[in-house]
Design an enzyme around this catalytic site. Structure first.
Site, PDB file in Angstrom:
ATOM      1  N   SER A 108      -2.143  -4.285  -8.383  1.00 57.81           N
ATOM      2  CA  SER A 108      -0.751  -3.960  -8.033  1.00 57.81           C
ATOM      3  C   SER A 108       0.172  -5.127  -8.365  1.00 57.81           C
ATOM      4  O   SER A 108      -0.064  -6.260  -7.937  1.00 57.81           O
ATOM      5  CB  SER A 108      -0.627  -3.708  -6.528  1.00 57.81           C
ATOM      6  OG  SER A 108      -1.479  -2.676  -6.139  1.00 57.81           O
ATOM      7  N   HIS A 149     -10.319   2.325  -6.787  1.00 65.21           N
ATOM      8  CA  HIS A 149     -10.638   1.660  -5.523  1.00 65.21           C
ATOM      9  C   HIS A 149     -11.659   2.488  -4.745  1.00 65.21           C
ATOM     10  O   HIS A 149     -11.667   3.716  -4.834  1.00 65.21           O
ATOM     11  CB  HIS A 149      -9.380   1.520  -4.668  1.00 65.21           C
ATOM     12  CG  HIS A 149      -8.314   0.694  -5.304  1.00 65.21           C
ATOM     13  ND1 HIS A 149      -7.453   1.201  -6.242  1.00 65.21           N
ATOM     14  CD2 HIS A 149      -7.967  -0.599  -5.126  1.00 65.21           C
ATOM     15  CE1 HIS A 149      -6.633   0.241  -6.627  1.00 65.21           C
ATOM     16  NE2 HIS A 149      -6.910  -0.861  -5.966  1.00 65.21           N
ATOM     17  N   HIS A 191       2.423   0.724   1.536  1.00 63.96           N
ATOM     18  CA  HIS A 191       2.128   0.585   0.107  1.00 63.96           C
ATOM     19  C   HIS A 191       3.420   0.290  -0.661  1.00 63.96           C
ATOM     20  O   HIS A 191       3.436  -0.541  -1.578  1.00 63.96           O
ATOM     21  CB  HIS A 191       1.456   1.859  -0.405  1.00 63.96           C
ATOM     22  CG  HIS A 191       0.943   1.739  -1.808  1.00 63.96           C
ATOM     23  ND1 HIS A 191       0.061   0.747  -2.211  1.00 63.96           N
ATOM     24  CD2 HIS A 191       1.190   2.480  -2.920  1.00 63.96           C
ATOM     25  CE1 HIS A 191      -0.201   0.882  -3.495  1.00 63.96           C
ATOM     26  NE2 HIS A 191       0.469   1.930  -3.949  1.00 63.96           N
ATOM     27  N   TYR A 211     -11.534   3.228  -1.716  1.00 62.87           N
ATOM     28  CA  TYR A 211     -10.888   4.144  -0.761  1.00 62.87           C
ATOM     29  C   TYR A 211     -10.413   5.453  -1.403  1.00 62.87           C
ATOM     30  O   TYR A 211     -10.014   6.369  -0.701  1.00 62.87           O
ATOM     31  CB  TYR A 211      -9.726   3.451  -0.042  1.00 62.87           C
ATOM     32  CG  TYR A 211      -8.590   2.983  -0.931  1.00 62.87           C
ATOM     33  CD1 TYR A 211      -7.709   3.872  -1.522  1.00 62.87           C
ATOM     34  CD2 TYR A 211      -8.405   1.626  -1.175  1.00 62.87           C
ATOM     35  CE1 TYR A 211      -6.676   3.442  -2.340  1.00 62.87           C
ATOM     36  CE2 TYR A 211      -7.373   1.180  -1.984  1.00 62.87           C
ATOM     37  CZ  TYR A 211      -6.513   2.095  -2.564  1.00 62.87           C
ATOM     38  OH  TYR A 211      -5.506   1.666  -3.376  1.00 62.87           O
ATOM     39  N   GLU A 212     -10.460   5.549  -2.750  1.00 63.55           N
ATOM     40  CA  GLU A 212      -9.990   6.793  -3.380  1.00 63.55           C
ATOM     41  C   GLU A 212     -11.006   7.918  -3.224  1.00 63.55           C
ATOM     42  O   GLU A 212     -10.636   9.058  -2.967  1.00 63.55           O
ATOM     43  CB  GLU A 212      -9.682   6.554  -4.858  1.00 63.55           C
ATOM     44  CG  GLU A 212      -8.467   5.645  -5.054  1.00 63.55           C
ATOM     45  CD  GLU A 212      -8.221   5.311  -6.509  1.00 63.55           C
ATOM     46  OE1 GLU A 212      -8.013   6.236  -7.303  1.00 63.55           O
ATOM     47  OE2 GLU A 212      -8.239   4.112  -6.847  1.00 63.55           O
ATOM     48  N   ALA A 223      -3.262  -7.564  -5.333  1.00 61.23           N
ATOM     49  CA  ALA A 223      -2.260  -7.871  -4.314  1.00 61.23           C
ATOM     50  C   ALA A 223      -3.030  -8.025  -3.005  1.00 61.23           C
ATOM     51  O   ALA A 223      -4.004  -7.297  -2.772  1.00 61.23           O
ATOM     52  CB  ALA A 223      -1.260  -6.736  -4.205  1.00 61.23           C
ATOM     53  N   HIS A 277      -0.570   2.000 -10.024  1.00 65.18           N
ATOM     54  CA  HIS A 277      -1.754   1.601 -10.783  1.00 65.18           C
ATOM     55  C   HIS A 277      -1.758   2.403 -12.081  1.00 65.18           C
ATOM     56  O   HIS A 277      -1.836   3.627 -12.063  1.00 65.18           O
ATOM     57  CB  HIS A 277      -3.034   1.870  -9.993  1.00 65.18           C
ATOM     58  CG  HIS A 277      -3.085   1.126  -8.689  1.00 65.18           C
ATOM     59  ND1 HIS A 277      -3.341  -0.215  -8.616  1.00 65.18           N
ATOM     60  CD2 HIS A 277      -2.887   1.524  -7.427  1.00 65.18           C
ATOM     61  CE1 HIS A 277      -3.310  -0.605  -7.349  1.00 65.18           C
ATOM     62  NE2 HIS A 277      -3.030   0.437  -6.611  1.00 65.18           N
ATOM     63  N   MET A 295      -8.008  -4.734  -0.764  1.00 62.45           N
ATOM     64  CA  MET A 295      -8.864  -3.543  -0.822  1.00 62.45           C
ATOM     65  C   MET A 295      -9.555  -3.377  -2.179  1.00 62.45           C
ATOM     66  O   MET A 295      -9.900  -2.254  -2.570  1.00 62.45           O
ATOM     67  CB  MET A 295      -8.023  -2.297  -0.511  1.00 62.45           C
ATOM     68  CG  MET A 295      -7.319  -2.347   0.839  1.00 62.45           C
ATOM     69  SD  MET A 295      -6.274  -0.909   1.098  1.00 62.45           S
ATOM     70  CE  MET A 295      -5.257  -1.462   2.496  1.00 62.45           C
ATOM     71  N   SER A 296      -9.740  -4.478  -2.904  1.00 67.47           N
ATOM     72  CA  SER A 296     -10.299  -4.337  -4.262  1.00 67.47           C
ATOM     73  C   SER A 296     -11.112  -5.573  -4.633  1.00 67.47           C
ATOM     74  O   SER A 296     -11.540  -6.327  -3.770  1.00 67.47           O
ATOM     75  CB  SER A 296      -9.159  -4.142  -5.261  1.00 67.47           C
ATOM     76  OG  SER A 296      -8.395  -5.326  -5.380  1.00 67.47           O
ATOM     77  N   ASN A 355       2.271 -10.026   1.593  1.00 65.39           N
ATOM     78  CA  ASN A 355       2.631  -9.948   3.018  1.00 65.39           C
ATOM     79  C   ASN A 355       1.720 -10.859   3.828  1.00 65.39           C
ATOM     80  O   ASN A 355       0.658 -11.267   3.352  1.00 65.39           O
ATOM     81  CB  ASN A 355       2.478  -8.496   3.532  1.00 65.39           C
ATOM     82  CG  ASN A 355       1.072  -7.971   3.302  1.00 65.39           C
ATOM     83  OD1 ASN A 355       0.727  -7.540   2.178  1.00 65.39           O
ATOM     84  ND2 ASN A 355       0.242  -8.019   4.323  1.00 65.39           N
TER      85      ASN A 355
HETATM   86  N1  HPA Z   1      -4.312  -5.753   3.716  1.00 63.96           N
HETATM   87  C1  HPA Z   1      -5.105  -5.144   2.801  1.00 63.96           C
HETATM   88  N2  HPA Z   1      -4.756  -5.000   1.526  1.00 63.96           N
HETATM   89  C2  HPA Z   1      -3.570  -5.485   1.150  1.00 63.96           C
HETATM   90  C3  HPA Z   1      -2.699  -6.120   2.035  1.00 63.96           C
HETATM   91  C4  HPA Z   1      -3.097  -6.259   3.398  1.00 63.96           C
HETATM   92  O1  HPA Z   1      -2.387  -6.812   4.247  1.00 63.96           O
HETATM   93  N3  HPA Z   1      -1.601  -6.477   1.325  1.00 63.96           N
HETATM   94  C5  HPA Z   1      -1.811  -6.073   0.043  1.00 63.96           C
HETATM   95  N4  HPA Z   1      -3.003  -5.467  -0.072  1.00 63.96           N
END
Ligand code: HPA
Length: 267
Positions: free
Chosen positions: A24, A77, A238, A79-80, A107, A55, A202-203, A226
């Site tokens: 991302s 990913h 997201h 989670y998909e 990200a 993506h 998450m990747s 973040n």
């Molecule tokens: N947690 C999980 N995945 C993320 C985050 C997060 O805070 N920020 C960007 N991808």
């Protein structure tokens, strides 16, 4: 036709040495490519059909400076679909095409207040907090992959040197793989920090495991979008991740292009 033959036919003069996975917000790297061709994953057997906003879903073959590269814009990913081996075939094909190194981007959320949004973090190691592996079901003793120095120390030193030359701040730390797609709870963030993680996302971890299984060297960079859940008043979403990633993506991809262009081929 086999995917590798399709690629040899579409780019007969290009022998990519470095495979790149864009996460991302890192999509602007493709603007640095020269002599590039773009092939949608839909045209490549075994490549994922990603459904996550932001993506891409294309393979780019081209050059960064003098470096021939294959850029996977978009990853599947866990989670998909629940499967964590979605990038197995693309990485296998790129290794067969001649790649010796995988550069990954993502990200991530920061677990350290001193590493705020817009920071860049080099992965020194990871915590497979999801406890899933893309190698489950494979045979052979090679599946027992050694994960010490999974993120190649000489490549990390190279990235630090390039960042320093450009005057860019590059943090270095441990990335924890949270399966998602929900964000973490504040209690999970506190736990991950106690366990020694510096960032969460998450990747990346499944692809690092796949790459080490294939014998590829790995370098990975997180763009911090973040602070982890509960560490600030910000609402996580997201859309927020993508918006933050876009803000810093130009300088991040400038640095990344520079790092990749000057990676040496291992002897
Ligand atoms: N947690 C999980 N995945 C993320 C985050 C997060 O805070 N920020 C960007 N991808």
């Amino acid at each position: 036709m086999k995917t590798i033959d399709t690629l040899r036919q579409r780019a007969p003069n290009l022998q990519p040495r470095i495979a790149v996975v864009l996460g991302s917000g890192w999509g602007t790297l493709t603007e640095h490519l020269t002599s590039a061709i773009q092939i949608p994953y839909a045209e490549l057997a075994g490549f994922p059909q990603s459904g996550v906003a932001g993506h891409g879903g294309s393979l780019w073959l081209g050059q960064l400076g003098a470096q021939p590269v294959a850029v996977l814009s978009g990853r599947q990913h866990g989670y998909e679909t629940g499967a964590v081996d979605g990038m197995a075939e693309p990485l296998r094909v790129l290794k067969s095409l001649g790649c010796h190194t995988l550069v990954q981007t993502n990200a991530a959320g920061s677990l350290r207040p001193y590493m705020p949004p817009q920071s860049l973090m080099l992965l020194s190691d990871h915590i497979n907090f999801s406890q899933r592996s893309p190698l489950v079901g494979l045979g052979g003793s090679e599946r027992f992959v050694n994960m010490v120095d999974a993120y190649d120390p000489p490549l990390r030193a190279h990235a630090r040197r390039v960042a320093q030359k450009r005057g860019a701040t590059l943090f270095e730390g441990v990335y924890a793989w949270a399966f998602g797609p929900q964000f973490e709870t504040p209690a999970e963030i506190r736990m991950l920090r106690l366990l020694g993680a510096d960032a969460v996302g998450m990747s990346t971890v499944p692809e690092t495991i796949l790459a080490r299984h294939l014998g590829l060297r790995v370098l990975a960079l997180s763009f911090i979008t973040n602070l982890g859940a509960g560490m600030s008043a910000e609402d996580l979403s997201h859309a927020h991740t993508l918006q933050q990633a876009q803000l810093g993506s130009l300088s991040a991809s400038d640095l990344l292009a520079d790092i990749i262009a000057s990676i040496d081929t291992p002897s």
